[in-house]
Write an enzyme that holds these catalytic residues in place. Structure first.
Site, mmCIF file in Angstrom:
data_model
loop_
_atom_site.group_PDB
_atom_site.id
_atom_site.type_symbol
_atom_site.label_atom_id
_atom_site.label_comp_id
_atom_site.label_asym_id
_atom_site.label_seq_id
_atom_site.Cartn_x
_atom_site.Cartn_y
_atom_site.Cartn_z
ATOM 1 N N ARG A 21 80.577 144.685 71.824
ATOM 2 C CA ARG A 21 80.547 143.386 72.493
ATOM 3 C C ARG A 21 79.130 142.794 72.486
ATOM 4 N NH1 ARG A 21 85.263 143.183 76.287
ATOM 5 N NH2 ARG A 21 86.403 145.121 75.929
ATOM 6 N N SER A 188 96.540 137.820 82.842
ATOM 7 C CA SER A 188 95.492 136.959 82.304
ATOM 8 C C SER A 188 95.390 136.937 80.790
ATOM 9 C CB SER A 188 94.137 137.370 82.884
ATOM 10 O OG SER A 188 93.797 138.687 82.489
ATOM 11 N N HIS A 216 94.155 135.312 89.076
ATOM 12 C CA HIS A 216 94.188 134.221 88.100
ATOM 13 C C HIS A 216 95.088 133.073 88.551
ATOM 14 C CE1 HIS A 216 91.810 136.104 84.904
ATOM 15 N NE2 HIS A 216 92.335 137.240 85.352
ATOM 16 N N LYS A 247 86.737 133.128 90.222
ATOM 17 C CA LYS A 247 87.386 132.395 89.136
ATOM 18 C C LYS A 247 87.584 130.939 89.567
ATOM 19 C CE LYS A 247 89.289 136.410 86.763
ATOM 20 N NZ LYS A 247 88.440 137.422 87.419
ATOM 21 N N THR A 277 76.567 146.869 100.130
ATOM 22 C CA THR A 277 75.921 145.703 100.730
ATOM 23 C C THR A 277 76.852 144.496 100.657
ATOM 24 O OG1 THR A 277 73.722 146.500 100.147
ATOM 25 C CG2 THR A 277 73.938 144.138 100.571
#
Length: 409
Positions: A21, A188, A216, A247, A277
């Site tokens: 990638r 998706s 989605h 999204k 956190t």
């Protein structure tokens, strides 16, 4: 020991399988979406984004940006630590109230991402139910698969959206055994929709609990943007609704919404929540502004659906191999990892169009694709330019289209 060789060999394997990638260096500019700047060694390049999950462009909405800026100025950059140690800052309290109201549930709990909310939510819920059997759709997202795996519970995988198979598994488990069905509303990659109402029918018939992933769909469907379950009138029948703020809401974070006992138990037992956190106040405030806006405004959703329909029609008219979907996901099928990467590269370099290739393991081998996500901000000119570019790329690379192979130039 040559430890580095292990990592080099692993990377070489990805390169040989055409699965390595490459992340483009992209600068999104407020007010210009979906236009952006790609930074390259040769200098900046103007591009158009066609694969963003910021489906409505809410990451650039004036209300959202202003809420983030004002809160950062007044409350600072960080949350100060985990909520267990540092307490819960007020924007988070407001956000969780908005999300609970959005889904018509008693309570909601925000996590640092949609991935974590699934991974931690599913595993914690299942661990708290003795001898639970998890029934999971075969195409569930990796975050759900990891949540199921980490729960340590017995699991059965039902064929994608196959209600007969699901019912067989429910029957075999028996009515007395606790059962948890985990599935999605919008899947998706293929852009199809889970049969929510019919799954709820089975859950009620066989005494199962339901957990739906609407990441989605939230913001995009339903009168107030609560998702497909709201649109279909099934939201009240779902036990746990999971969603994302990263999204359609254009920010960051994930959440679950359910009854107060479920949410409080996850809050009290989930390591992925307790030891992490919290989201900064500015992000929580921005997400809250986005949720509030989309609850009352249907304009973005209506424009989004109209743009999606036009894009699909234009791609179909060009004879490109589009996978038909009932949602906003527009997969254009390539069927080969190397060609998919080459198509993505040519779109970017020659046409200034950014669409990441979707290859294995995200999708099965042989189903590689370009996953296109139109937004309300893609005008007619951009849609026409996209289709012209796709047509040129398919012809140039000789990619099969609509049942025939185009000879490469």
């Amino acid at each position: 020991m040559d430890y580095q060789s292990y990592f080099s060999d692993a990377l070489s394997a990805l390169h040989s399988e055409r699965r390595y990638r490459v992340f483009a260096d992209i600068e999104r500019v407020v007010g210009r979406y979906p236009h952006a700047i790609r930074h390259t060694p040769a200098g900046p390049q103007d591009i158009v984004l066609w694969c963003s999950n910021d489906y409505l462009g809410m990451g650039h909405h004036p209300k959202v940006v202003e809420a983030m800026v004002e809160t950062a100025r007044s409350m600072g950059a960080g949350a100060g630590g985990t909520r267990n140690i540092s307490g819960t800052h007020h924007p988070m309290v407001e956000l969780e109230h908005e999300l609970a109201d959005l889904h018509g549930k008693e309570a909601a709990l925000v996590f640092t991402s949609g991935y974590v909310s699934n991974q931690t939510g599913i595993s914690t819920i299942a661990k708290l139910i003795p001898d639970v059997l998890i029934l999971s759709d075969a195409l569930n997202h990796n975050s759900m698969i990891e949540g199921v795996r980490q729960s340590g519970a017995e699991r059965r995988i039902f064929r994608h959206n196959d209600l007969d198979h699901l019912e067989d598994l429910l029957k075999a488990a028996g009515k007395e055994r606790p059962k948890l069905i985990v599935f999605e509303s919008v899947y998706s990659m293929d852009g199809d929709i889970g049969p929510i109402g019919r799954i709820c029918d089975l859950a009620e018939r066989y005494g199962a609990m339901t957990y739906i992933d609407e990441v989605h769909a939230v913001g995009l469907y339903g009168p107030r943007g609560a998702g497909v379950a709201e649109r279909d009138g099934e939201m009240g029948r779902i036990d746990v609704i999971e969603g994302t703020l990263g999204k359609a809401f254009g920010c960051l974070g994930g959440y679950i919404a359910s009854t107060l006992p479920v949410v409080d138990a996850v809050r009290s037992y989930a390591p992925g929540f307790i030891f992490t956190t919290a989201l900064p106040p500015a992000i929580a405030a921005a997400a809250c502004a986005s949720v509030r806006h989309l609850k009352s405004s249907g304009e973005e959703r209506a424009r989004h659906q109209e743009r999606v329909a036009r894009t699909k029609a234009k791609i179909a008219a060009a004879g490109l191999p589009q996978l038909e979907t009932p949602t906003h996901i527009v997969p254009v099928m390539v069927g080969d990892a190397e060609l998919c990467k080459a198509a993505s590269d040519r779109l970017l370099e020659k046409h200034g169009i950014y669409i990441q290739p979707i290859n294995y393991p995200t999708v099965p081998r042989g189903t590689e694709r370009l996953r296109i996500t139109p937004s309300p901000h893609h005008d007619d000119g951009l849609i026409d330019a996209l289709v012209t570019a796709l047509d040129e790329v398919w012809t140039h690379l000789g990619i099969r289209r609509a049942g025939r192979l185009i000879a490469a130039e």
